[in-house]
Design a protein around this motif. Structure first.
Motif, mmCIF file in Angstrom:
data_model
loop_
_atom_site.group_PDB
_atom_site.id
_atom_site.type_symbol
_atom_site.label_atom_id
_atom_site.label_comp_id
_atom_site.label_asym_id
_atom_site.label_seq_id
_atom_site.Cartn_x
_atom_site.Cartn_y
_atom_site.Cartn_z
ATOM 1 N N ALA A 16 0.578 -1.466 -0.289
ATOM 2 C CA ALA A 16 0.251 -0.115 0.471
ATOM 3 C C ALA A 16 0.623 1.433 -0.151
ATOM 4 C CB ALA A 16 -0.955 -0.394 1.249
ATOM 5 N N ALA A 17 2.074 1.522 1.061
ATOM 6 C CA ALA A 17 2.787 2.425 0.491
ATOM 7 C C ALA A 17 3.513 2.314 0.010
ATOM 8 C CB ALA A 17 3.462 2.113 1.943
ATOM 9 N N ALA A 18 4.405 1.499 -1.368
ATOM 10 C CA ALA A 18 4.305 1.576 -2.382
ATOM 11 C C ALA A 18 3.163 1.757 -3.560
ATOM 12 C CB ALA A 18 4.934 0.203 -2.809
ATOM 13 N N GLY A 36 4.676 5.905 -1.640
ATOM 14 C CA GLY A 36 6.102 5.372 -0.582
ATOM 15 C C GLY A 36 6.150 6.157 0.672
ATOM 16 N N VAL A 37 5.281 7.490 0.796
ATOM 17 C CA VAL A 37 5.418 8.538 1.636
ATOM 18 C C VAL A 37 4.717 7.891 3.216
ATOM 19 C CG1 VAL A 37 5.691 10.732 2.351
ATOM 20 C CG2 VAL A 37 6.312 10.083 0.373
ATOM 21 N N ALA A 38 5.059 7.700 3.943
ATOM 22 C CA ALA A 38 3.979 6.507 5.306
ATOM 23 C C ALA A 38 4.275 8.670 6.245
ATOM 24 C CB ALA A 38 4.690 5.870 5.895
ATOM 25 N N GLY A 39 4.861 9.572 6.589
ATOM 26 C CA GLY A 39 4.331 10.412 7.093
ATOM 27 C C GLY A 39 5.759 10.909 7.255
#
Length: 80
Positions: free
Chosen positions: A36-38, A42-45
């Motif tokens: 899901a992050a990809a 890729g920015v989770a926070g």
């Protein structure tokens, strides 16, 4: 249970213990989150300050402070 009433995960062979099932669920969850992050870029926070390489750069001297160099130790005791 899944949304259709069928189980989401089914053990078809063997007799795994609760720890083994928990480990399997943890691995599948981590893999789904990574996918899901990809997809999301890729920015989770916000980036970690520990991972920020700019902290390794030398800071600029404060105003009125002489930079290090020949004679700087002598100038450090003199009023500015």
């Amino acid at each position: 249970m899944g949304s259709e009433g069928k189980p989401f995960l089914q053990i078809v062979r063997g007799d795994p213990g609760p720890e083994e099932i928990a480990a399997l669920v943890a691995v599948l969850t981590a893999r789904a989150q990574a996918a899901a992050a990809a997809r999301d870029g890729g920015v989770a926070g916000p980036p970690s300050r520990w991972a920020d390489r700019s902290r390794l750069l030398r800071r600029q001297a404060a105003a009125g402070v002489r930079p290090a160099g020949p004679g700087a130790w002598r100038a450090s005791g003199l009023p500015s």
